[in-house]
Design an enzyme around this catalytic site. Sequence first.
Site, mmCIF file in Angstrom:
data_model
loop_
_atom_site.group_PDB
_atom_site.id
_atom_site.type_symbol
_atom_site.label_atom_id
_atom_site.label_comp_id
_atom_site.label_asym_id
_atom_site.label_seq_id
_atom_site.Cartn_x
_atom_site.Cartn_y
_atom_site.Cartn_z
ATOM 1 N N VAL A 60 0.814 -1.216 0.000
ATOM 2 C CA VAL A 60 0.000 0.000 0.000
ATOM 3 C C VAL A 60 0.847 1.266 0.000
ATOM 4 O O VAL A 60 0.330 2.357 -0.256
ATOM 5 C CB VAL A 60 -0.992 0.022 1.193
ATOM 6 N N TYR A 150 2.178 5.270 15.858
ATOM 7 C CA TYR A 150 0.930 4.574 15.535
ATOM 8 C C TYR A 150 -0.275 5.483 15.797
ATOM 9 O O TYR A 150 -1.173 5.617 14.958
ATOM 10 C CB TYR A 150 0.830 3.300 16.360
ATOM 11 N N LYS A 154 -3.076 7.029 13.067
ATOM 12 C CA LYS A 154 -4.509 6.751 13.149
ATOM 13 C C LYS A 154 -5.328 8.019 13.387
ATOM 14 O O LYS A 154 -6.463 8.126 12.897
ATOM 15 C CB LYS A 154 -4.780 5.713 14.245
ATOM 16 N N ILE A 183 -8.405 -5.861 20.681
ATOM 17 C CA ILE A 183 -8.987 -6.996 19.961
ATOM 18 C C ILE A 183 -7.995 -8.168 19.993
ATOM 19 O O ILE A 183 -6.785 -7.973 19.825
ATOM 20 C CB ILE A 183 -9.281 -6.620 18.494
#
Length: 245
Positions: A60, A150, A154, A183
């Site tokens: 990407v 990070y 985001k 998660i």
Amino acid sequence: MRLRHKVAVVTGGTSGLGRRIAEALLREGAQVVCAARSERDMPAITELAGPRAAFHHVDVRDPDSVRGLMSFAQDRFGKLDICVANAGVTRDGPVHRLDPKEWDEVLDTNLTGAFHCMQAAVPYLQLSAGTLINVSSALSTRVSPGATAYSVSKAGLDMLTRAAAVELGALGIRVNAVAPGFIGEGMGSRLSDNDLVWDDYRTRLVSGRLGTGDEVGRAVVFLASPDGGYVNGHVLEVNGGLQWA
């Protein structure tokens, strides 16, 4: 089967959270291109969905590679309705010691990579009145020492989501994001494996447990389906009631 006859691309879609998102879309009837730098769990995904699932190699960070991905989805399944920008990395370290190359890697993958997906997908999505869904994080709005690169990536992704929703609305394209909390898939699986860290973070979860990749996948399905048809420019937190000191 809310997504029958729909075609989706999921970047980072062959492992971890991306795999669960791809599987959720497949269970709802979609045809899905699982795009990543490695095939990883692709055999299991194909076993679930057969010819409705396809793999395509993508980086990407490379806009040409991403354009090739969208073209592949068009050639393989005839159109594109849903683009999920999920590919992401993290490199831990405080700002004064983080290697600039690691900073660049995180921003190039998590934020610029999603931007590349948007640009490459728009020509196809405007034909189908499709939707873009970015995978953000609970850390986009919360400070976690050592996760600065990070979190910044985001946080930028959240704003990219909102800005793109306004700009692409005239083309009939909806843009939203999901922001998972802790998660038990991919990066998040390391949390519960560290007893010292988990004892601290477990008390912050109203639900008292880690979320599952399937729960995030179902949130993506909601945003991609007619059920979420009037949701636009929204960052949907999927975090079990995460509290933050």
